[in-house]
Design an enzyme around this catalytic site. Sequence first.
Site, short mmCIF file in Angstrom:
data_model
loop_
_atom_site.label_atom_id
_atom_site.label_comp_id
_atom_site.label_asym_id
_atom_site.label_seq_id
_atom_site.Cartn_x
_atom_site.Cartn_y
_atom_site.Cartn_z
N GLU A 108 0.82 -1.21 0.00
CA GLU A 108 0.00 0.00 0.00
C GLU A 108 0.86 1.26 0.00
OE1 GLU A 108 -3.06 0.12 -0.50
OE2 GLU A 108 -3.98 -1.76 0.15
N ASP A 155 -4.73 -9.64 -7.67
CA ASP A 155 -5.02 -8.82 -8.84
C ASP A 155 -3.84 -8.12 -9.50
OD1 ASP A 155 -5.11 -7.53 -6.33
OD2 ASP A 155 -6.14 -5.81 -7.15
N GLU A 173 -19.52 -5.33 -3.05
CA GLU A 173 -18.14 -5.80 -2.95
C GLU A 173 -17.99 -7.22 -3.49
OE1 GLU A 173 -14.74 -4.89 -1.05
OE2 GLU A 173 -15.53 -3.53 -2.57
N GLU A 213 -12.61 0.22 -9.70
CA GLU A 213 -12.24 -0.76 -10.73
C GLU A 213 -13.19 -0.82 -11.90
OE1 GLU A 213 -10.30 -1.68 -6.92
OE2 GLU A 213 -12.43 -1.49 -7.46
#
Length: 588
Positions: free
Chosen positions: A177, A313, A427, A489
């Site tokens: 992150e 991902d 989600e 996304e």
Amino acid sequence: MPVVRRRSIAWIALIATLTLFYFWNASTRSPPPSYTDANSRAAQGGADFWKLIPVHYPPQSIRPLPTKAPVKYPNVQTSFGKEPAEARAIREHRQRAVKLVFTKCWTSYREYAWKSDELAPVSGGKKNPFGGWAATLVDALDTLWIMDMKPEFDEAVQAAATIDFSKTDLDQVNVFETNIRYLGGFISAFDLSGDERLLHKAVEVGEMLYKAFDTPNRMPITRWAIHAAVSGKRQTAPPSLLIAEIGSLTMEFTRLSIITEDAKWFDAVQRIMDAMADQQDSTALPGLWPLVVSAKDQIFNIGNMFTLGAMADSAYEYLPKMSALMGGQLPIYQKMYEKAATAAIKHALYRPMTPQNEDILVSGAVKSENGEVTLDAQGQHLVCFLGGLLTVGGRLFNRAQDISAATKLVDGCIWTYKALPHGIMPETFHMVPCHSLDGCEWDEKAWKKEVLRLAKDKQATSVDDIIKRDRLPPGFASIPDRRYILRPEAIESVFILYRATGRADLLDSAWTMFESINRTTSTKLANSAVWDVTAPQDQQPERANSMESFWLGETLKYFYLIFSETDVISLDEYVFNTEAHPFKRLVP
């Protein structure tokens, strides 16, 4: 916003717990004259702090950056003709609306949470989940520049220059992150503006993160005990970690090496990718890597759970993007991408059964054990990034099958948005897969059977009661996580596919998505994540008082860009990292 089923049951249990927690809480520019080897101390203060910490396990050698001429790739973007005046007026109206929302959020962050990580958009408080290093401020730097908010950008750069990355209240720093938000944010804002203060901060963060690689095998610690490292304690890479966290450091580290002409960051991450490439064909599902891998043992091929969604991902996302970033100087990335894309299309994508038999795809999860591959027909908002990824890879490497899959994946995300009462995808969810990608007729009995199978209290009530109670639209077998956390996304892939194809309907889909999101999440101060997008249309979903930095750094940026002139951040000149930070591509 990002995991080789190891040797110990305890580790497996830990990863399972982390998984549940995740879902609840997931160029050619020459170096500036002042940044040369002779004057490297121009990156003052913070970078020097990290350089002075003893190194226990220095690399035996540093691999130099490639020096081959960049490859001439096919264009990612299509050719856009002259825009009719009426269409231009509509587009610019929509662009202004997006900027107004951003400005509202930025103004509130500036007033109530300046230099904190996040604004609490309902209460007006502040939060510091990412080190207390002003995550929202850094994440939004390039958005401010792209939206031509130059006074706000200049003020933000001045504030960013004062961030002290040697101090944090966190016991552990999430290297992934920190890399994508902070290092990526500084690099992108520098690439766009040329402001050397941003380069200095990028170097500072780069020097900090480089210390997480100071282990016996030079593999990184992704959940890093920063205070122990500062005190000089020796470190060992972990035996179990998420594949996304170790496989998604390449773009930022490599771009930093290109800008500074210091190859150490590129060398650090290329060691990881070499190991992943060597083991890509020997996993239980060749082409894909298991969700959990071992940095300590450098094992990337043991485990039977595979996904392109959460926690995996961006390890896949960075493969074609590294090819674009480096101008194809390392063919290994194209090879890795093609193997992964082929396996994913074959095993992980499914066509869901829907009332109108829409020609759409969803990406699920896969278990491969003893040669038998089993599909879990789940869906995630996060995995909507895959349509954009396959679009980029398909264009760069002339893979028509990838563009076809990308189109159906993007259409699937748009369909899922429309299927929910507030026009927003949750989600996570489950659907009923068709037996063939050619489609299947709607079968209400099969749908209800799957609803009952997935229901926790299947014997306590009737299936019709479950559907009513859980507010399941036709086709959805369960919705385990009903939140919308301001994720980017879906609009990310809609934007990329639009730039690649010019499909005009995607502009209207993007606008519908934007209006739905803003209507549902808007607060007096900004925008907030909500707990339940399955709530009836006439009810406001409860707000979670959370606005992650990616709302300003990603979601609103992509909405703004899809309504911008098509040469603004051209995909033939820039490539986005997983936090939507555009980096200059090396081009011939």
